[in-house]
Design a protein around this motif. Structure first.
Motif, PDB file in Angstrom:
ATOM      1  N   LEU A  85       0.823  -1.211   0.000  1.00  0.00           N
ATOM      2  CA  LEU A  85       0.000   0.000   0.000  1.00  0.00           C
ATOM      3  C   LEU A  85       0.856   1.258   0.000  1.00  0.00           C
ATOM      4  O   LEU A  85       1.953   1.302   0.596  1.00  0.00           O
ATOM      5  N   LYS A  86       0.334   2.273  -0.667  1.00  0.00           N
ATOM      6  CA  LYS A  86       1.017   3.554  -0.794  1.00  0.00           C
ATOM      7  C   LYS A  86       0.124   4.650  -0.217  1.00  0.00           C
ATOM      8  O   LYS A  86      -1.103   4.500  -0.185  1.00  0.00           O
ATOM      9  N   PRO A  87       0.705   5.761   0.202  1.00  0.00           N
ATOM     10  CA  PRO A  87      -0.118   6.862   0.715  1.00  0.00           C
ATOM     11  C   PRO A  87      -1.185   7.309  -0.278  1.00  0.00           C
ATOM     12  O   PRO A  87      -2.293   7.699   0.140  1.00  0.00           O
ATOM     13  N   GLU A  88      -0.902   7.219  -1.566  1.00  0.00           N
ATOM     14  CA  GLU A  88      -1.889   7.642  -2.569  1.00  0.00           C
ATOM     15  C   GLU A  88      -3.053   6.666  -2.695  1.00  0.00           C
ATOM     16  O   GLU A  88      -4.011   6.938  -3.416  1.00  0.00           O
ATOM     17  N   ASP A  89      -2.998   5.535  -2.004  1.00  0.00           N
ATOM     18  CA  ASP A  89      -4.142   4.624  -1.957  1.00  0.00           C
ATOM     19  C   ASP A  89      -5.168   5.056  -0.903  1.00  0.00           C
ATOM     20  O   ASP A  89      -6.244   4.459  -0.806  1.00  0.00           O
ATOM     21  N   THR A  90      -4.846   6.072  -0.136  1.00  0.00           N
ATOM     22  CA  THR A  90      -5.758   6.565   0.893  1.00  0.00           C
ATOM     23  C   THR A  90      -7.053   7.067   0.261  1.00  0.00           C
ATOM     24  O   THR A  90      -7.031   7.918  -0.630  1.00  0.00           O
ATOM     25  N   ALA A  91      -8.178   6.526   0.711  1.00  0.00           N
ATOM     26  CA  ALA A  91      -9.485   6.869   0.142  1.00  0.00           C
ATOM     27  C   ALA A  91     -10.559   6.093   0.897  1.00  0.00           C
ATOM     28  O   ALA A  91     -10.252   5.213   1.700  1.00  0.00           O
ATOM     29  N   ILE A  92     -11.800   6.442   0.592  1.00  0.00           N
ATOM     30  CA  ILE A  92     -12.916   5.595   1.002  1.00  0.00           C
ATOM     31  C   ILE A  92     -13.126   4.586  -0.119  1.00  0.00           C
ATOM     32  O   ILE A  92     -13.239   4.971  -1.290  1.00  0.00           O
ATOM     33  N   TYR A  93     -13.191   3.327   0.235  1.00  0.00           N
ATOM     34  CA  TYR A  93     -13.354   2.252  -0.743  1.00  0.00           C
ATOM     35  C   TYR A  93     -14.807   1.768  -0.711  1.00  0.00           C
ATOM     36  O   TYR A  93     -15.329   1.438   0.356  1.00  0.00           O
ATOM     37  N   TYR A  94     -15.397   1.732  -1.895  1.00  0.00           N
ATOM     38  CA  TYR A  94     -16.792   1.343  -2.036  1.00  0.00           C
ATOM     39  C   TYR A  94     -16.908   0.072  -2.867  1.00  0.00           C
ATOM     40  O   TYR A  94     -16.197  -0.103  -3.866  1.00  0.00           O
TER      41      TYR A  94
END
Length: 122
Positions: A85-94
């Motif tokens: 995982l990378k910091p740019e993977d930070t998000a809400i996952y739906y």
């Protein structure tokens, strides 16, 4: 339409792994496409990955080789294994369940879950 509930999100350091689950209230065996999408703050919701009823998968270029989608029709559940995982993977996952997708692999209607937050620290 099925109801979807995502789980498994959380805070992880860069390079770590998480496994998301999407549990459906009913059978998913006849649903053509199950997918994971994500939305970061200030950005539009985007494709992460989809899996067809025949098991065919597609991935966004940004996650290829790191994320893996799978579906267990017997358990009415879809999973997203996220590695490196990378910091740019930070998000809400739906999670989404749909019979049709656009050319860009976005769902046409269907059902959405409430989302699960994934935060990757550097």
């Amino acid at each position: 339409q099925v109801q979807l509930v995502e789980s498994g999100g959380g805070l992880v350091q860069a390079g770590g792994s998480l496994r998301l689950s999407c549990a459906a209230s009913g059978s998913i065996s006849a649903i053509n496409f199950m997918g994971w999408y994500r939305q970061a703050p200030g950005k539009q919701r985007e494709l992460v990955t989809t899996i067809s009823s025949l098991g065919r998968t597609t991935y966004a270029d940004s996650v290829k080789g790191r994320f893996t989608i799978s579906r267990d029709n017997a358990k009415n559940t879809v999973y997203l294994q996220m590695n490196s995982l990378k910091p740019e993977d930070t998000a809400i996952y739906y999670c989404n369940a749909a019979q049709r997708l656009t050319m860009g692999r976005m769902p046409i209607g269907g059902s959405w879950g409430q989302g699960t937050q994934v935060t990757v620290s550097s």
